[in-house]
Every structure is written in C-alpha cells, then in structure tokens.
Write a protein that holds these residues in place. Sequence first.
Motif, short mmCIF file in Angstrom:
data_model
loop_
_atom_site.label_atom_id
_atom_site.label_comp_id
_atom_site.label_asym_id
_atom_site.label_seq_id
_atom_site.Cartn_x
_atom_site.Cartn_y
_atom_site.Cartn_z
N PHE A 120 51.09 -51.00 59.79
CA PHE A 120 51.86 -50.88 58.36
C PHE A 120 53.21 -50.18 58.05
N ASN A 121 53.40 -49.26 59.05
CA ASN A 121 54.83 -48.47 59.18
C ASN A 121 55.58 -49.59 59.50
N PHE A 122 55.30 -50.28 60.74
CA PHE A 122 56.14 -51.32 61.43
C PHE A 122 56.73 -52.25 60.55
N PHE A 123 55.64 -52.80 59.83
CA PHE A 123 56.42 -53.92 58.96
C PHE A 123 56.82 -53.48 57.56
N PHE A 124 56.38 -52.21 56.95
CA PHE A 124 57.21 -51.90 55.90
C PHE A 124 58.65 -51.36 56.46
N LYS A 125 58.92 -51.24 57.50
CA LYS A 125 60.17 -50.60 57.82
C LYS A 125 61.01 -51.96 58.51
N LYS A 126 60.35 -52.73 59.31
CA LYS A 126 60.94 -53.94 59.83
C LYS A 126 61.19 -55.14 58.88
N ASP A 209 58.09 -56.85 40.67
CA ASP A 209 59.28 -56.47 39.95
C ASP A 209 59.07 -55.54 38.95
N TYR A 210 57.92 -55.99 38.19
CA TYR A 210 57.64 -55.00 36.98
C TYR A 210 57.44 -53.52 37.53
N ALA A 211 56.62 -53.38 38.49
CA ALA A 211 56.36 -51.82 38.91
C ALA A 211 57.91 -51.38 39.37
N GLN A 212 58.60 -52.33 39.93
CA GLN A 212 60.18 -51.47 40.22
C GLN A 212 60.74 -51.09 38.94
N ASN A 213 60.79 -51.94 38.13
CA ASN A 213 61.55 -51.72 36.82
C ASN A 213 60.87 -50.71 35.94
N LEU A 214 59.56 -50.27 36.10
CA LEU A 214 59.03 -49.20 35.38
C LEU A 214 59.00 -47.81 36.42
N GLY A 215 59.96 -47.94 37.39
CA GLY A 215 60.15 -46.72 38.10
C GLY A 215 59.34 -46.44 39.22
N ILE A 216 58.40 -47.27 39.75
CA ILE A 216 57.47 -46.98 40.73
C ILE A 216 58.35 -47.43 42.26
N ALA A 217 58.13 -46.57 43.12
CA ALA A 217 58.82 -46.77 44.31
C ALA A 217 57.88 -47.59 45.01
N VAL A 218 57.90 -48.79 44.85
CA VAL A 218 56.97 -49.79 45.19
C VAL A 218 56.62 -49.79 46.81
N GLN A 219 57.73 -49.84 47.62
CA GLN A 219 57.40 -50.04 49.10
C GLN A 219 56.72 -48.74 49.69
N LYS A 220 57.21 -47.65 49.32
CA LYS A 220 56.54 -46.28 49.50
C LYS A 220 55.18 -45.89 48.82
N ARG A 221 54.86 -46.52 47.78
CA ARG A 221 53.51 -46.38 47.34
C ARG A 221 52.41 -47.43 48.00
N GLN A 222 52.96 -48.46 48.39
CA GLN A 222 52.25 -49.60 48.87
C GLN A 222 51.72 -48.99 50.21
N LEU A 223 52.81 -48.49 50.85
CA LEU A 223 52.33 -47.78 52.12
C LEU A 223 51.26 -46.76 52.07
N VAL A 224 51.38 -45.87 51.10
CA VAL A 224 50.31 -44.87 50.93
C VAL A 224 48.88 -45.56 50.75
N TYR A 225 49.10 -46.56 49.99
CA TYR A 225 47.69 -47.20 49.32
C TYR A 225 47.18 -47.99 50.72
N PHE A 226 47.92 -48.79 51.50
CA PHE A 226 47.61 -49.51 52.51
C PHE A 226 46.85 -48.63 53.53
N SER A 227 47.38 -47.41 53.55
CA SER A 227 46.81 -46.20 54.52
C SER A 227 45.45 -45.95 54.31
N LEU A 228 45.30 -45.55 52.89
CA LEU A 228 44.04 -45.18 52.30
C LEU A 228 43.25 -46.16 52.34
N VAL A 229 43.41 -47.65 52.35
CA VAL A 229 42.38 -48.63 52.65
C VAL A 229 42.03 -48.81 53.79
N ALA A 230 42.97 -48.41 54.92
CA ALA A 230 42.59 -48.70 56.25
C ALA A 230 41.43 -47.34 56.58
#
Length: 318
Positions: A120-126, A209-230
């Motif tokens: 996850f870290n590799f793909f979210f950064k690369k 796009d909707y989440a970004q416009n509503l103030g959510i740091a999408v990429q950062k939060r996705q990384l957290v949730y993907f990690s919890l899924v793992a």
Amino acid sequence: MTKKTQRLIWILSALSLLAGLTFLFAFTKGPINFTLDFRLPRLIAFIVVAISMSLATVTFQTLTHNNLLTPNIIGIDSIYIMFQILSIFLFSSQSLIQTNPVLHFSLNTLGVVIFSLVLFNFFFKKFPNNIPLMLLFGLVLGILVNSFNNFLQVIMNPDEYSAVLSQTLVSFSQVDSRVLTLALLSIIPIAFYLFKNRHELDVLSLGNDYAQNLGIAVQKRQLVYFSLVAVLTSIATALVGPVSFLGFLGANIAYTILEQRRHDAVFIVTSLVVFLFITFGQVIVDHLFQAEVNLGIIIEFIGGLYYLFILLKGRSRQ
C-alpha cells in the motif's frame, strides 16, 4: 437508521442468537460442560471471523467503489499460504514456530500485514490515486505467489506436505483458545475505530472528488483504511484459512436487503449474515454430513455461484 432497518437488524440478531444456541446445545452427548468447553471457543471464533471479514470486505469495497471485489484480490490469502509453507519448509513442522500456536499465529499475521503495508505504501507514494493499478498488481502478484507455493509443495517431503495441507485448508472445526484471545483483542479496537469513522466512509463511498471537496485527505485516509483491511483479513485467514467469498456473500446480501447504504447498518447486517452462514452451516456439516464435508468448500461454492449471479444480473441490466 430507519425503523425498517432497525427491524431487520433485530430479526437477524434473533436468528443469530438462535443459531448460536443451536450450535452450542443441539445434538449434545455426554456432560454439557464438556460440550461447551469444545463448542464455545468455536462459536467465539465464528463471531471473530464474521466481524473481521465483514468489516474488511465492506471497507475494501467502499474504497475501491466495486461490490464485486474482496480483499483477497490483492493476494492476501496467497501470501498467508506462502508464509505457512515457508515456515514449515525452512524450520520443519516440529519447530517452535509450528508447535507454539500463539507464536505461529502472531508471525503469520504479522508477515501478511507487513507485506500489505509495504504494498500500500509503495503504490500510494509511487502511483497516487491509482487504486486500479494496485489491484491489478496484487492480482498478478497473487498468481505468482501461488506458483511459488506450488513449487515449494512439490519439492517437500510427504510429511511436511501433509502438515502444510492441514494448516492451509479452510477449517472451522479446531480453534486454539490462546490464539482466539489474541485475535479477539486485535479486532476489537479496529472494529471500534471503523464504526466510529463510519460517516467518513459514507463520504468516501460517494467518490474521491466529493470526499476531497468535503475536506477529507483522501489518499491519507485510504492508506489507513487499506491497512486496517489487511489486518482484519490476516486475522480471519490465520484463524480459519483463506475464505475468499465469505465477506463477499454477506456484504452483497446486505446491500440487497437494506434500503440504504450507510456503513453503520451495512457493517452490522453483513456481520450478522456472515455469522448465520458460518454457524448454521457448521451445524449442518457437523450433524447432517457427520463432519465429512468441509464448510469452507461449501461457502466457496455458494459464493462463486452468487458471484456469477450478480455478474450476469448486472450485465442483463445494461
């Protein structure tokens, strides 16, 4: 939640209670204390697996915006099997890693989690905001790892190969109470965290796009949730083995019977549906088929048919 949703949850809760009591007390032979000592840990394991797979699958489908995907598409089950095979291949089935269930569970779960986090870290950064590429990479990696697993199994001696089979086949029949306690303590904070952040997941389900416009740091939060899924998927897989379609079944049935897609309701209904599948299924396997049929095989068969049904149903609407 609407009154209809609350009524549905109460009905499923009552059925789950009935399923649990049936599993614990039906067809008992001998002292009830002996039966409970054997069946109660298994019932708790059913609850742990149901919650883990349900939360992991629903969260994963929210992040990928696809109801046909499960966390195992990124190769988590293949990696789990690889760690099982390597631990036996390198250290033998009589090593401390294999004979100590807590150490075995911890190392295998930790190995899968570390692999997932690195991916996850590799793909979210690369490749930021490119989840389809990550899924495709995970799919191909899973195929490669399966080939490597088959190669290791071919060159193993028969005794070690038998030990691998006993550990990698799906089984709801035997659960170590020490491992179960560790798994339970691991999923409670994760389940609480996901339920606490259910409204954020509701927003993420609308699209990045909707989440970004509503103030959510999408990429950062996705990384957290993907990690919890793992982590959740690793725990469930380490407990009972790789069950790809279990969470998929529960999640898509929940989507069908619910009138809304809010995560608080979906989490609860999916967990209850998965628990019903496991518990009633195990009762049937234990007492109707005399434990001669593996419940995991039945779940995978039904899940595969249901997957094809949803796929063809979606195609027919186009």
